[in-house]
Write an enzyme that holds these catalytic residues in place. Sequence first.
Site, PDB file in Angstrom:
ATOM      1  N   ASP A  29       0.858  -1.195   0.000  1.00 25.33           N
ATOM      2  CA  ASP A  29       0.000   0.000   0.000  1.00 25.33           C
ATOM      3  C   ASP A  29       0.890   1.240   0.000  1.00 25.33           C
ATOM      4  O   ASP A  29       1.845   1.330   0.781  1.00 25.33           O
ATOM      5  CB  ASP A  29      -0.911  -0.016   1.237  1.00 25.33           C
ATOM      6  N   ILE A  30       0.588   2.169  -0.883  1.00 30.73           N
ATOM      7  CA  ILE A  30       1.427   3.351  -1.055  1.00 30.73           C
ATOM      8  C   ILE A  30       1.299   4.328   0.130  1.00 30.73           C
ATOM      9  O   ILE A  30       2.192   5.143   0.368  1.00 30.73           O
ATOM     10  CB  ILE A  30       1.076   4.058  -2.399  1.00 30.73           C
ATOM     11  N   GLU A  88     -12.039   3.922  -1.153  1.00 30.03           N
ATOM     12  CA  GLU A  88     -11.187   4.797  -1.965  1.00 30.03           C
ATOM     13  C   GLU A  88     -10.983   4.266  -3.381  1.00 30.03           C
ATOM     14  O   GLU A  88     -11.068   5.027  -4.347  1.00 30.03           O
ATOM     15  CB  GLU A  88      -9.827   4.966  -1.266  1.00 30.03           C
ATOM     16  N   HIS A  93     -10.289  -5.484  -2.935  1.00 32.03           N
ATOM     17  CA  HIS A  93      -8.954  -5.775  -2.411  1.00 32.03           C
ATOM     18  C   HIS A  93      -9.023  -6.065  -0.922  1.00 32.03           C
ATOM     19  O   HIS A  93      -9.950  -5.626  -0.234  1.00 32.03           O
ATOM     20  CB  HIS A  93      -7.985  -4.620  -2.668  1.00 32.03           C
ATOM     21  N   HIS A  95      -6.773  -5.717   2.617  1.00 32.27           N
ATOM     22  CA  HIS A  95      -5.628  -5.109   3.301  1.00 32.27           C
ATOM     23  C   HIS A  95      -5.032  -6.146   4.253  1.00 32.27           C
ATOM     24  O   HIS A  95      -5.762  -6.731   5.059  1.00 32.27           O
ATOM     25  CB  HIS A  95      -6.068  -3.914   4.156  1.00 32.27           C
TER      26      HIS A  95
HETATM   27  P1  AMP Z   1      -9.808   1.502   0.326  1.00 26.67           P
HETATM   28  O1  AMP Z   1     -10.373   1.536  -1.090  1.00 26.67           O
HETATM   29  O2  AMP Z   1     -10.532   2.431   1.250  1.00 26.67           O
HETATM   30  O3  AMP Z   1      -9.724   0.099   0.869  1.00 26.67           O
HETATM   31  O4  AMP Z   1      -8.328   2.057   0.254  1.00 26.67           O
HETATM   32  C1  AMP Z   1      -7.533   1.895  -0.891  1.00 26.67           C
HETATM   33  C2  AMP Z   1      -6.098   1.743  -0.491  1.00 26.67           C
HETATM   34  O5  AMP Z   1      -5.327   1.704  -1.687  1.00 26.67           O
HETATM   35  C3  AMP Z   1      -5.545   2.891   0.366  1.00 26.67           C
HETATM   36  O6  AMP Z   1      -4.960   2.349   1.548  1.00 26.67           O
HETATM   37  C4  AMP Z   1      -4.501   3.535  -0.543  1.00 26.67           C
HETATM   38  O7  AMP Z   1      -3.373   4.017   0.167  1.00 26.67           O
HETATM   39  C5  AMP Z   1      -4.136   2.419  -1.496  1.00 26.67           C
HETATM   40  N1  AMP Z   1      -3.675   2.872  -2.796  1.00 26.67           N
HETATM   41  C6  AMP Z   1      -4.255   3.787  -3.605  1.00 26.67           C
HETATM   42  N2  AMP Z   1      -3.541   3.935  -4.735  1.00 26.67           N
HETATM   43  C7  AMP Z   1      -2.482   3.105  -4.639  1.00 26.67           C
HETATM   44  C8  AMP Z   1      -1.368   2.793  -5.474  1.00 26.67           C
HETATM   45  N3  AMP Z   1      -1.202   3.388  -6.668  1.00 26.67           N
HETATM   46  N4  AMP Z   1      -0.469   1.880  -5.050  1.00 26.67           N
HETATM   47  C9  AMP Z   1      -0.625   1.282  -3.845  1.00 26.67           C
HETATM   48  N5  AMP Z   1      -1.646   1.513  -3.009  1.00 26.67           N
HETATM   49  C10 AMP Z   1      -2.562   2.412  -3.395  1.00 26.67           C
END
Ligand code: AMP
Length: 129
Positions: A29-30, A88, A93, A95
Amino acid sequence: MPSIFTRIIRGEIPCHKVAEDDHFIAFLDINPLREGHTLVIPKVEVDKFFDLPIDLLSGIMPFSQSVARKIAKVVPCDRIGVSVIGLEVPHAHVHLIPINSLGDMDFSKPKLKFSPEEFNVIAERIKNA
Ligand code: AMP
């Protein structure tokens, strides 16, 4: 429009990959809550986790298990926390977060910052664990 995760799968956007098979990919995760915070995603783009077809739904946990075991080998922690949110990024996905306490799973907390080099090092360590 493809999700940002589909663009990662296509190689259009870089990621710090830790594992991959025919159906799933795992990368850091970025904006991590903890060092080693990893996302596991299906290569097929489906927004909501529980809309995944049953074969992917039942396959994502064994794949996540293998990734979680690798994370636990290289990141000191009590256990690997698992969460599905998706508010987001509209691409299902999981975590995987190395945790020691409930607060380590608090998504409202400020995220950690790592340099690209630091992300590379932790991704390589997990990949090779
Ligand atoms: P959520 O959709 O709320 O489960 O969160 C999406 C997750 O994806 C967040 O923790 C972001 O930090 C992560 N994220 C978003 N864009 C990227 C990326 N390009 N590479 C890695 N992680 C990402």
